[in-house]
Design a protein around this motif. Structure first.
Motif, mmCIF file in Angstrom:
data_model
loop_
_atom_site.group_PDB
_atom_site.id
_atom_site.type_symbol
_atom_site.label_atom_id
_atom_site.label_comp_id
_atom_site.label_asym_id
_atom_site.label_seq_id
_atom_site.Cartn_x
_atom_site.Cartn_y
_atom_site.Cartn_z
ATOM 1 N N TRP A 1 7.753 -32.229 -61.630
ATOM 2 C CA TRP A 1 6.650 -31.932 -62.289
ATOM 3 C C TRP A 1 5.335 -32.778 -61.856
ATOM 4 C CZ3 TRP A 1 6.769 -28.031 -65.077
ATOM 5 C CH2 TRP A 1 7.806 -27.609 -65.918
ATOM 6 N N LEU A 2 5.688 -33.510 -60.988
ATOM 7 C CA LEU A 2 4.452 -34.355 -60.188
ATOM 8 C C LEU A 2 3.957 -33.547 -59.117
ATOM 9 C CD1 LEU A 2 5.612 -38.267 -60.206
ATOM 10 C CD2 LEU A 2 3.788 -36.985 -61.778
ATOM 11 N N SER A 3 4.884 -32.922 -58.369
ATOM 12 C CA SER A 3 4.526 -31.929 -57.129
ATOM 13 C C SER A 3 3.156 -31.253 -57.317
ATOM 14 C CB SER A 3 5.506 -31.187 -56.774
ATOM 15 O OG SER A 3 5.996 -30.155 -57.646
ATOM 16 N N PRO A 4 2.881 -30.487 -58.502
ATOM 17 C CA PRO A 4 1.667 -29.806 -58.543
ATOM 18 C C PRO A 4 0.355 -30.775 -58.353
ATOM 19 C CG PRO A 4 3.173 -28.953 -60.219
ATOM 20 C CD PRO A 4 3.806 -30.361 -59.581
ATOM 21 N N PHE A 5 0.587 -31.858 -58.716
ATOM 22 C CA PHE A 5 -0.726 -32.852 -58.554
ATOM 23 C C PHE A 5 -0.837 -33.316 -57.203
ATOM 24 C CE2 PHE A 5 0.889 -33.390 -62.890
ATOM 25 C CZ PHE A 5 -0.391 -33.310 -63.856
ATOM 26 N N VAL A 6 0.182 -33.047 -56.231
ATOM 27 C CA VAL A 6 0.026 -33.446 -54.794
ATOM 28 C C VAL A 6 -0.035 -32.247 -53.986
ATOM 29 C CG1 VAL A 6 1.125 -34.749 -53.052
ATOM 30 C CG2 VAL A 6 1.247 -35.193 -55.379
ATOM 31 N N PHE A 7 0.671 -30.935 -54.227
ATOM 32 C CA PHE A 7 0.526 -30.013 -53.378
ATOM 33 C C PHE A 7 0.186 -28.618 -54.295
ATOM 34 C CE2 PHE A 7 4.263 -32.793 -52.342
ATOM 35 C CZ PHE A 7 3.950 -32.725 -50.847
ATOM 36 N N ASN A 8 -0.453 -27.860 -53.498
ATOM 37 C CA ASN A 8 -1.100 -26.484 -54.072
ATOM 38 C C ASN A 8 0.062 -25.446 -54.500
ATOM 39 O OD1 ASN A 8 -2.771 -24.635 -54.741
ATOM 40 N ND2 ASN A 8 -3.066 -23.653 -52.821
ATOM 41 N N ILE A 9 0.402 -25.541 -55.517
ATOM 42 C CA ILE A 9 1.522 -24.726 -55.961
ATOM 43 C C ILE A 9 0.875 -23.591 -57.061
ATOM 44 C CG2 ILE A 9 3.480 -24.750 -57.525
ATOM 45 C CD1 ILE A 9 4.168 -27.548 -56.641
ATOM 46 N N VAL A 10 1.636 -22.421 -56.832
ATOM 47 C CA VAL A 10 1.044 -21.210 -57.617
ATOM 48 C C VAL A 10 2.377 -20.693 -58.380
ATOM 49 C CG1 VAL A 10 -0.046 -18.902 -57.988
ATOM 50 C CG2 VAL A 10 -0.835 -20.435 -56.179
ATOM 51 N N VAL A 11 2.298 -20.853 -59.728
ATOM 52 C CA VAL A 11 3.401 -20.545 -60.368
ATOM 53 C C VAL A 11 3.102 -19.914 -61.622
ATOM 54 C CG1 VAL A 11 5.144 -22.311 -59.873
ATOM 55 C CG2 VAL A 11 3.457 -22.456 -61.853
ATOM 56 N N ASN A 12 3.801 -18.625 -62.123
ATOM 57 C CA ASN A 12 3.498 -18.018 -63.481
ATOM 58 C C ASN A 12 4.251 -18.696 -64.567
ATOM 59 O OD1 ASN A 12 6.119 -16.883 -63.043
ATOM 60 N ND2 ASN A 12 5.170 -14.958 -62.065
ATOM 61 N N TYR B 1 10.974 -37.026 -50.857
ATOM 62 C CA TYR B 1 10.618 -35.496 -50.688
ATOM 63 C C TYR B 1 9.272 -35.246 -50.732
ATOM 64 C CZ TYR B 1 15.264 -33.750 -52.032
ATOM 65 O OH TYR B 1 16.797 -33.327 -52.022
ATOM 66 N N PHE B 2 8.391 -36.027 -51.173
ATOM 67 C CA PHE B 2 6.802 -35.556 -50.985
ATOM 68 C C PHE B 2 6.717 -35.708 -49.430
ATOM 69 C CE2 PHE B 2 5.064 -36.129 -55.301
ATOM 70 C CZ PHE B 2 5.842 -35.194 -55.780
ATOM 71 N N THR B 3 7.108 -36.736 -48.716
ATOM 72 C CA THR B 3 6.871 -37.045 -47.531
ATOM 73 C C THR B 3 7.375 -35.757 -46.587
ATOM 74 O OG1 THR B 3 6.829 -39.463 -47.830
ATOM 75 C CG2 THR B 3 6.852 -38.513 -45.413
ATOM 76 N N ASN B 4 8.617 -35.567 -46.837
ATOM 77 C CA ASN B 4 8.962 -34.364 -46.025
ATOM 78 C C ASN B 4 8.605 -33.233 -46.303
ATOM 79 O OD1 ASN B 4 11.255 -36.018 -45.083
ATOM 80 N ND2 ASN B 4 12.573 -35.512 -46.630
ATOM 81 N N LYS B 5 8.060 -32.899 -47.656
ATOM 82 C CA LYS B 5 7.321 -31.632 -47.824
ATOM 83 C C LYS B 5 5.816 -31.553 -46.965
ATOM 84 C CE LYS B 5 6.342 -27.847 -49.970
ATOM 85 N NZ LYS B 5 7.065 -26.556 -49.775
ATOM 86 N N TYR B 6 5.117 -32.845 -46.944
ATOM 87 C CA TYR B 6 3.888 -32.811 -46.096
ATOM 88 C C TYR B 6 4.168 -32.532 -44.978
ATOM 89 C CZ TYR B 6 -0.101 -35.114 -44.297
ATOM 90 O OH TYR B 6 -1.275 -35.270 -43.647
#
Length: 298
Positions: free
Chosen positions: A260-271, A20-25
């Protein structure tokens, strides 16, 4: 034996998260938003590797009658809708939001089974899918970076996933093994996506893609195709080695890790509100895993 099963689960989770991380990249960072080509490439490589693996005897794919293939084509159509809409949604939505919406497919599955087969549902399972649906519905009301297009594609994606899950439970699906079903899916997807590449404009758009000669682009596409194939093998092995409820627990763990690991790899903005929706979805899926395990023990 427990150690072997745990190792298999860890391997599955690793392929799941990295895939999923590779596809997202490729879809978001490199912005290769041409799903007919991206998914066509993945299904072509997956089908080719599956065919070669079958010829070499590494996996078991028997010759199956044409009638079995024809009866499975509606499932293949749902599979194409799943991967096409999923690529569209994943390219525009953060991974935590994507999985929160994806989890609502369980509500679609339960609803279809309730309407078509009058399947009895425990109160625990019913409450869990309601939690999943409430978290998904609440997301667009709290998402600061609300993307209407991304949410529309996510709804198409979760509808196809839910429908595909129901179709797999029909008696006609038992004529093909999991690998044979996926092999038919791959062949059908390659043909359909190849014909759709030009009408959708993806073919012309890809020729103007700025990273078309970049090693990062080629490496990402090759990695995504290979990881998708290995994830398929790990999934089939997991399903054949563990009870259904245990497989569900590993899938849940893989989604939680990816979320929960994705914020450490991609730029994510959540409230805070969006975070609560994601947590509610995790709780709903955990309860669903528990309800399935309880039902299997009865």
């Amino acid at each position: 034996m427990p150690l072997k099963r745990s190792a298999l689960g860890v391997i599955f989770c690793s392929f799941y998260v990295i895939s999923y991380f590779t596809n997202k990249y490729v879809l978001s960072v490199l912005k290769f938003t041409f799903p007919t080509l991206f998914q066509g490439w993945q299904t072509f490589v997956g089908g080719l590797l599956l065919m070669v693996s079958g010829k070499l005897g590494w996996v078991e794919i028997s010759s199956f009658p044409r009638s079995a293939v024809l009866s499975w084509l509606p499932g293949s159509l749902l599979f194409v809708g799943n991967i096409y809409a999923g690529s569209r949604a994943l390219s525009r939505l953060p991974i935590p939001i994507f999985f929160t919406l994806h989890n609502a497919s369980e509500f679609v599955t339960v609803l279809i089974l309730k309407l078509t087969q009058r399947e009895r549902t425990s109160w625990t399972k019913l409450f869990s899918v309601i939690l999943l649906m409430v978290s998904a519905i609440s997301l667009p009301l709290n998402d600061q970076q609300f993307d209407p297009g991304g949410y529309v594609w996510a709804v198409v994606h979760l509808s196809c996933v839910g429908g595909y899950r129901v179709f797999q439970k029909l008696p006609k699906s038992s004529h093909l093994s999991d690998l044979e079903q996926q092999y038919v899916n791959y062949l059908f997807s390659v043909l359909l996506l190849a014909f759709a590449a030009h009408p959708t404009g993806d073919l012309l758009g890809a020729l103007e893609f700025p990273f078309i000669l970049s090693y990062k682009f080629h490496s990402g596409c090759c990695a995504s195709a290979l990881l998708g194939f290995f994830l398929l093998l790990a999934t089939v092995k997991l399903k054949s080695s563990l009870p259904v409820e245990h497989c569900g627990a590993w899938v849940f763990l893989a989604k939680v890790l990816a979320t929960w690991l994705s914020p450490f790899v991609f730029n994510i903005v959540v409230n805070v509100s969006t975070l609560c929706c994601v947590l509610l979805s995790n709780c709903g899926e955990a309860l669903l895993v528990y309800s399935n395990r309880t039902a299997s023990e009865r």
